[in-house]
Design a protein around this motif. Structure first.
Motif, PDB file in Angstrom:
ATOM      1  N   GLU A  78     -36.101  -9.711   4.396  1.00  0.00           N
ATOM      2  CA  GLU A  78     -34.921  -9.716   3.525  1.00  0.00           C
ATOM      3  C   GLU A  78     -35.241 -10.482   2.275  1.00  0.00           C
ATOM      4  O   GLU A  78     -34.473 -10.114   1.814  1.00  0.00           O
ATOM      5  CB  GLU A  78     -35.598 -11.710   4.111  1.00  0.00           C
ATOM      6  CG  GLU A  78     -34.790 -11.334   5.768  1.00  0.00           C
ATOM      7  CD  GLU A  78     -33.393 -10.624   6.290  1.00  0.00           C
ATOM      8  OE1 GLU A  78     -32.731 -10.959   4.932  1.00  0.00           O
ATOM      9  OE2 GLU A  78     -32.945 -10.637   7.265  1.00  0.00           O
ATOM     10  N   LYS A  92     -20.379 -10.423   8.528  1.00  0.00           N
ATOM     11  CA  LYS A  92     -21.556  -9.585   8.753  1.00  0.00           C
ATOM     12  C   LYS A  92     -22.030  -8.485   9.146  1.00  0.00           C
ATOM     13  O   LYS A  92     -22.045  -7.605   8.999  1.00  0.00           O
ATOM     14  CB  LYS A  92     -22.115 -11.099   9.695  1.00  0.00           C
ATOM     15  CG  LYS A  92     -22.677 -11.802   9.053  1.00  0.00           C
ATOM     16  CD  LYS A  92     -23.615 -13.340  10.512  1.00  0.00           C
ATOM     17  CE  LYS A  92     -24.105 -13.969   9.722  1.00  0.00           C
ATOM     18  NZ  LYS A  92     -24.557 -15.544  10.921  1.00  0.00           N
ATOM     19  N   GLN A  93     -20.628  -8.516  10.144  1.00  0.00           N
ATOM     20  CA  GLN A  93     -20.891  -6.939  10.422  1.00  0.00           C
ATOM     21  C   GLN A  93     -20.387  -5.988   9.741  1.00  0.00           C
ATOM     22  O   GLN A  93     -20.373  -4.643   9.387  1.00  0.00           O
ATOM     23  CB  GLN A  93     -19.557  -6.499  11.394  1.00  0.00           C
ATOM     24  CG  GLN A  93     -19.505  -7.326  12.878  1.00  0.00           C
ATOM     25  CD  GLN A  93     -18.436  -7.574  13.843  1.00  0.00           C
ATOM     26  OE1 GLN A  93     -17.245  -7.750  13.747  1.00  0.00           O
ATOM     27  NE2 GLN A  93     -18.591  -6.568  14.966  1.00  0.00           N
ATOM     28  N   GLU A 151     -20.861  -6.340   6.273  1.00  0.00           N
ATOM     29  CA  GLU A 151     -21.794  -6.009   5.606  1.00  0.00           C
ATOM     30  C   GLU A 151     -23.188  -5.090   6.107  1.00  0.00           C
ATOM     31  O   GLU A 151     -24.087  -4.003   5.321  1.00  0.00           O
ATOM     32  CB  GLU A 151     -23.003  -7.570   5.215  1.00  0.00           C
ATOM     33  CG  GLU A 151     -22.389  -7.912   4.144  1.00  0.00           C
ATOM     34  CD  GLU A 151     -23.610  -8.992   3.383  1.00  0.00           C
ATOM     35  OE1 GLU A 151     -22.894  -9.301   2.321  1.00  0.00           O
ATOM     36  OE2 GLU A 151     -24.217  -9.955   4.864  1.00  0.00           O
ATOM     37  N   GLU A 152     -23.143  -5.263   7.385  1.00  0.00           N
ATOM     38  CA  GLU A 152     -24.597  -4.048   8.307  1.00  0.00           C
ATOM     39  C   GLU A 152     -24.129  -2.901   8.039  1.00  0.00           C
ATOM     40  O   GLU A 152     -24.562  -1.848   7.826  1.00  0.00           O
ATOM     41  CB  GLU A 152     -24.889  -4.091   8.975  1.00  0.00           C
ATOM     42  CG  GLU A 152     -25.324  -3.615  10.753  1.00  0.00           C
ATOM     43  CD  GLU A 152     -27.038  -3.545  10.085  1.00  0.00           C
ATOM     44  OE1 GLU A 152     -27.594  -2.573  10.103  1.00  0.00           O
ATOM     45  OE2 GLU A 152     -27.134  -4.675   9.576  1.00  0.00           O
ATOM     46  N   LEU A 153     -22.033  -2.694   8.050  1.00  0.00           N
ATOM     47  CA  LEU A 153     -21.827  -1.418   8.235  1.00  0.00           C
ATOM     48  C   LEU A 153     -22.041  -0.612   6.757  1.00  0.00           C
ATOM     49  O   LEU A 153     -22.260   0.170   6.737  1.00  0.00           O
ATOM     50  CB  LEU A 153     -20.017  -1.297   8.380  1.00  0.00           C
ATOM     51  CG  LEU A 153     -19.500  -0.065   8.205  1.00  0.00           C
ATOM     52  CD1 LEU A 153     -19.687   0.947   9.449  1.00  0.00           C
ATOM     53  CD2 LEU A 153     -17.899  -0.432   8.000  1.00  0.00           C
ATOM     54  N   LYS A 213     -24.411  -1.282   4.747  1.00  0.00           N
ATOM     55  CA  LYS A 213     -25.385  -0.891   3.717  1.00  0.00           C
ATOM     56  C   LYS A 213     -26.051   0.348   3.010  1.00  0.00           C
ATOM     57  O   LYS A 213     -26.705   1.197   2.298  1.00  0.00           O
ATOM     58  CB  LYS A 213     -26.489  -1.432   4.423  1.00  0.00           C
ATOM     59  CG  LYS A 213     -26.983  -1.102   6.175  1.00  0.00           C
ATOM     60  CD  LYS A 213     -27.834  -1.871   6.088  1.00  0.00           C
ATOM     61  CE  LYS A 213     -28.484  -1.278   7.548  1.00  0.00           C
ATOM     62  NZ  LYS A 213     -29.485  -2.168   8.049  1.00  0.00           N
ATOM     63  N   ASP A 214     -25.845   1.277   4.082  1.00  0.00           N
ATOM     64  CA  ASP A 214     -25.940   2.386   3.851  1.00  0.00           C
ATOM     65  C   ASP A 214     -25.013   4.251   3.555  1.00  0.00           C
ATOM     66  O   ASP A 214     -25.365   4.934   3.611  1.00  0.00           O
ATOM     67  CB  ASP A 214     -26.731   3.220   4.815  1.00  0.00           C
ATOM     68  CG  ASP A 214     -28.443   2.754   5.859  1.00  0.00           C
ATOM     69  OD1 ASP A 214     -28.770   1.939   5.177  1.00  0.00           O
ATOM     70  OD2 ASP A 214     -28.123   2.571   7.167  1.00  0.00           O
TER      71      ASP A 214
END
Length: 360
Positions: free
Chosen positions: A247, A286-287, A289-291, A293-294
């Motif tokens: 974090e 949130k989904q 952001e997770e999607l 990130k890479d």
């Protein structure tokens, strides 16, 4: 205050090489963290460092409270890919052992290491091996005579302590130093950095110590680091959180990007919920952001809660989605591409991201 727009407006400092990373000069501000595993547990420590590397950590620090921890550094270093810093308190022999077992930098507080002879013993090994030392002073460990002199723990006292300790090591013939002056008092920390910036050319490691949990720690760190970095002060940072160290990296990257001090990665912006929202906007953001990130893209993605203002609000974003009642819009540069079912919003956004990657 002159707010930064790019790296070229930063205060110039000496360059210091920490393993494969150089800080100071015109080099980018490096992101650090610290493991919270027992350093003696090589497997657990390496696993955590590899997670931190994947998140974007560029320098990692490990506590070295025992001889076993110092010896473990050798094996840890073989399995990681970023510079390894040993965090030492009280026992000068552990600092020497850490350097002998591969530490790329050693963090010490000369005030609690002991006599000048003990400090010199550490300095001599550091000089022989070309290992930089980080002179660290915290408000909680300020010397008693400085507390008395300044009528309490103050920014002036922190600066005086740090400069004195750096000068002590310089008089021993070594100036390969990094300085840190930290406090959990945000404004005191800011003031201390403003004071020291004009008094030393050594690189500064910046952070708000003991800042707290994710919520309070991120607020304090964001305010403090922004006020410091915004004046061109600082060469490497750590966001100290009572949380998973990963974090800390997420927050540090976001702070640097927000200040224009780092590029790369997808920035997600999202609107607050309101009475028009008919989708799970919080969950969707949130989904997203997770999607993203890479993805190797430097773009802005907007997540909007309704179709009334969504296209307009997302105009400055490269891609956007706006929710409706059971459906939503896929938006590019403010233009609506298509309307899709709510359950397909994430999938359709991914298609657009994949297209951008292909074009790139």
């Amino acid at each position: 205050m002159s707010w930064l727009l790019n790296e070229n407006q930063r205060r110039m400092t000496k360059e210091v090489r920490i393993g494969s990373v150089v800080i100071g000069g015109n080099h980018p501000i490096a992101i650090q963290s610290m493991t919270n595993t027992k350093t003696e547990d090589v497997k657990a420590t390496v696993e955590q460092i590899l997670r931190l590397e994947a998140a974007g950590c560029e320098i990692i620090r490990c506590a070295v409270p025992t001889t076993e921890a110092a010896e473990a550094l050798s094996e840890i270093k073989k399995q990681i890919h970023i510079p390894l810093v040993a965090d030492i308190h009280f026992d000068y022999r552990l600092a020497i052992a850490a350097m002998e077992h591969g530490a790329d930098k050693v963090r010490i507080n000369p005030g609690n290491i002991g006599s000048k002879d003990r400090i010199k013993a550490v300095v001599d090994v550091a000089r022989d091996r070309g290992i930089p030392l980080r002179v660290g002073v915290n408000s909680g460990s300020l010397e008693k005579h400085l507390i008395e002199k300044h009528n309490g723990v103050t920014a002036e006292g922190l600066v005086e302590s740090a400069l004195h300790q750096a000068e002590l090591i310089e008089e021993m013939g070594y100036d390969n130093l990094v300085i840190s002056i930290k406090s959990s008092d945000v404004l005191m920390c800011v003031r201390a950095h403003e004071l020291i910036a004009g008094k030393t050319e050594h690189p500064l490691h910046v952070g708000i110590t003991e800042s707290g949990t994710i919520t309070s720690g991120n607020i304090k760190s964001s305010i403090g680091l922004s006020l410091i970095l915004g004046q061109g002060i600082g060469d490497t940072i750590r966001v100290s959180l009572t949380a998973d160290p990963v974090e800390e990296i997420v927050s540090a990257k976001q702070i640097l990007k927000t200040l224009g001090l780092r590029q790369g990665g997808i920035e997600v912006v999202s609107c607050p919920t309101c009475g028009r929202t008919r989708i799970d906007l919080i969950g969707l953001a949130k989904q997203v952001e997770e999607l993203v990130k890479d993805y190797p893209l430097s773009i802005k993605v907007a997540v909007m809660g309704c179709v009334v203002n969504g296209p307009g609000e997302a105009r400055e974003a490269d891609l956007g989605i706006a929710g409706g009642i059971g459906e939503g819009l896929i938006i590019r540069k403010g233009e609506v591409l298509r309307k899709v079912e709510e359950t397909e919003l994430l999938t359709e956004l991914k298609k657009e991201l994949d297209l951008l990657v292909e074009k790139k």
